[in-house]
Design a protein around this motif. Sequence first.
Motif, short mmCIF file in Angstrom:
data_model
loop_
_atom_site.label_atom_id
_atom_site.label_comp_id
_atom_site.label_asym_id
_atom_site.label_seq_id
_atom_site.Cartn_x
_atom_site.Cartn_y
_atom_site.Cartn_z
N GLU A 109 0.83 -1.20 0.00
CA GLU A 109 0.00 0.00 0.00
C GLU A 109 0.87 1.25 0.00
O GLU A 109 0.62 2.21 -0.74
CB GLU A 109 -0.93 0.01 1.21
CG GLU A 109 -1.89 1.20 1.23
CD GLU A 109 -2.84 1.18 2.41
OE1 GLU A 109 -3.53 2.20 2.62
OE2 GLU A 109 -2.92 0.16 3.12
N ALA A 110 1.92 1.24 0.83
CA ALA A 110 2.84 2.38 0.86
C ALA A 110 3.57 2.52 -0.47
O ALA A 110 3.78 3.63 -0.96
CB ALA A 110 3.84 2.22 2.01
N ALA A 111 3.94 1.39 -1.07
CA ALA A 111 4.64 1.43 -2.35
C ALA A 111 3.78 2.04 -3.45
O ALA A 111 4.27 2.82 -4.28
CB ALA A 111 5.07 0.02 -2.74
N VAL A 112 2.51 1.70 -3.47
CA VAL A 112 1.58 2.29 -4.44
C VAL A 112 1.49 3.80 -4.22
O VAL A 112 1.52 4.59 -5.17
CB VAL A 112 0.19 1.63 -4.36
CG1 VAL A 112 -0.83 2.40 -5.20
CG2 VAL A 112 0.26 0.18 -4.82
N ALA A 113 1.39 4.20 -2.95
CA ALA A 113 1.33 5.63 -2.63
C ALA A 113 2.59 6.36 -3.09
O ALA A 113 2.52 7.48 -3.60
CB ALA A 113 1.11 5.82 -1.13
N ARG A 150 -6.86 -3.71 -4.32
CA ARG A 150 -7.39 -3.52 -5.68
C ARG A 150 -7.87 -2.10 -5.96
O ARG A 150 -7.61 -1.56 -7.04
CB ARG A 150 -8.51 -4.53 -5.97
CG ARG A 150 -8.02 -5.94 -6.20
CD ARG A 150 -9.05 -6.83 -6.83
NE ARG A 150 -8.65 -8.22 -6.81
CZ ARG A 150 -7.79 -8.76 -7.67
NH1 ARG A 150 -7.24 -8.01 -8.60
NH2 ARG A 150 -7.47 -10.04 -7.59
N PRO A 151 -8.58 -1.44 -5.02
CA PRO A 151 -9.03 -0.07 -5.31
C PRO A 151 -7.89 0.96 -5.34
O PRO A 151 -8.09 2.06 -5.84
CB PRO A 151 -10.00 0.23 -4.15
CG PRO A 151 -10.33 -1.08 -3.52
CD PRO A 151 -9.12 -1.92 -3.72
N LEU A 152 -6.73 0.60 -4.80
CA LEU A 152 -5.63 1.56 -4.69
C LEU A 152 -4.74 1.59 -5.93
O LEU A 152 -4.20 2.63 -6.29
CB LEU A 152 -4.78 1.24 -3.46
CG LEU A 152 -5.53 1.15 -2.13
CD1 LEU A 152 -4.57 0.79 -1.00
CD2 LEU A 152 -6.26 2.45 -1.81
#
Length: 207
Positions: A138-142, A168-170
């Motif tokens: 999640e942090a990597a996507v951000a 999936r939504p991120l």
Amino acid sequence: MGYRNRLEAGAALADRLAEYTDHPDAIALGLVRGGVPVAAEVARRLRIPLDALVVRKLGVPWAPEVAFGAVGPGGVQVLNKEISTKLEQDEMTPVIRHEKHELTRRERLFRLGRGQLDLTGRIAIVIDDGLATGATAEAAVAVARTLSAATVILAAPVGATAAVDRLRPLADDVVCPLMSDEFGSVSRYYDDFRQIPDAEVNRLLAA
């Protein structure tokens, strides 16, 4: 079911990501450290650039494998509310401080003098060796969004169904060939899940 090693896992991911073969905007980003060998094989098979993304998991003090969140470059910090709300601030603060320090150290080590990672307009394929809680991913996507990636694809050979559903939504897409409702640890899905030394990460990135 599982994989012999991270090389085989990378090959399985590459099959699922074949549409990005030779794509001029695509880049494989391995999460340091275990995600880099997987990403290296994806990059090799798809003939796209490889780079590293340094994100640090925030582990519960008495159970470090359980993540209450993660931190990444550019001041990105993600908390897993389901776990972090059960902790006191003074339990989390030392962990956050330590992992931010380690993040800075590893950024310096693995950037190899290449300067700040720039993802402007790129298709960032963020790759780890597995998704347990999903906090690091999640942090990597951000981070990829912060670095202006046009598209962020999250890819992992194995993952907990709950983590994948939460992610999936991120991301613009999540690729995970092997998922389980009763996931346990990432290591159980690999015959060889040895720790990856810093020198090997740098060797793969330099190659």
